[in-house]
Design an enzyme around this catalytic site. Structure first.
Site, short mmCIF file in Angstrom:
data_model
loop_
_atom_site.label_atom_id
_atom_site.label_comp_id
_atom_site.label_asym_id
_atom_site.label_seq_id
_atom_site.Cartn_x
_atom_site.Cartn_y
_atom_site.Cartn_z
N THR A 16 36.41 -0.85 34.06
CA THR A 16 35.74 -2.10 34.42
C THR A 16 36.16 -3.27 33.55
OG1 THR A 16 33.85 -1.55 33.00
CG2 THR A 16 33.70 -0.90 35.33
N GLY A 18 39.06 -4.51 30.00
CA GLY A 18 40.08 -4.16 29.02
C GLY A 18 41.33 -3.53 29.60
N TYR A 154 37.99 8.48 15.31
CA TYR A 154 38.71 7.94 16.47
C TYR A 154 40.14 8.47 16.50
CZ TYR A 154 41.19 4.40 19.26
OH TYR A 154 41.99 3.75 20.17
#
Length: 264
Positions: A16, A18, A154
């Site tokens: 939705t 980026g 991450y």
């Protein structure tokens, strides 16, 4: 080179905004029917409206589902049961000291960044192999190779994606299905762009100055000397999903602006 994906259906997770949003647009421009995904009705409906206005001849559909959960994955598969192209893009990251990251945070991040792609690949790839054509792309990160000390959790998830993609490429070798990873560097995505703007506002400097500050401090090896655009990342992904990329599989492709100092 004319990339034509007419007749192909693509599922792009976390699309939705980026990088995912840019990939959905790029695949749509190439003629694919695209399924976009997000966690809220507002974000999905907004993205659908914008994409349909931009490319009125392209078929876009939306699925509201939280892919960090098995239930969310099942909802995606129920509404989009088949695909020729799968882009495992959904994910997030945060800056936090290793010593402050709790067990639950590790597990939650792994569920979103890693398990989402495992579940989606497990569902969509078997039919790709039966048809003898398919494209799977994992959106990893240069952090998978150059581990940032303040985003170890991450980076771990992004390195895990590389292992999964290579292993899956081995599994489907010779079937006409390719599996690759794309590794963006600092990009003006929703997360990075938002962080840069917030940092700029807090310091009373321009966004460009905030970006340069980040690069000098955190990514001094950059050769691009700016954040990449989401479109620049999407361009590589669209190529990897094309017929022309049929001999590219089992590899990691960097669009990191030269951050990672290696020739391989």
């Amino acid at each position: 080179m004319n990339i034509d994906l007419t007749g192909r259906t693509a599922v792009v997770t976390g699309s939705t905004a980026g990088i995912g949003r840019a990939i959905a647009e790029g695949l749509g421009r190439a003629g694919a029917a695209v399924v976009i995904n997000g966690r809220t009705e507002k974000r999905v409906s907004t993205a659908l409206r914008e994409l349909r206005e931009l490319l009125p001849k392209t078929e876009f559909t939306g699925v509201i589902a939280d892919l960090a959960t098995p239930e969310g994955a099942a909802e995606l598969f129920a509404q989009a049961p088949d695909a020729d192209i799968l882009v495992n893009n959904v994910g997030t990251g945060r800056w936090k000291s290793f010593f402050e990251i709790e067990d639950r945070e590790w597990i939650d991040l792994f569920e979103l960044n890693v398990m989402s792609g495992i579940r989606a690949s497990r569902h969509y790839v078997p039919n790709m192999t039966k048809r003898g054509w398919g494209r799977v792309v994992f959106i990893s990160s240069e952090s998978a190779l150059a581990i940032p000390k303040d985003m170890i959790d991450y980076a771990t998830t992004k390195t895990a994606q590389l292992a999964i993609a290579r292993g899956l490429a081995e599994v489907v070798g010779g079937t006409g299905v390719t599996v690759n990873s794309v590794l963006p560097g600092p990009t003006n995505s929703e997360i990075m762009g938002g962080w840069a703007q917030a940092n700029a506002d807090a310091q009373g400097i321009t966004r460009e100055e905030a970006e340069q500050q980040f690069l000098k401090t955190n990514r001094p090896t950059t050769l691009l000397n700016r954040f990449a655009t989401t479109e620049e990342v999407a361009n590589l992904v669209v190529y990897v999903c094309s017929e022309q990329a049929s001999a590219t599989t089992g590899t990691s492709l960097r669009v990191d602006g030269g951050v990672v100092r290696t020739i391989a």
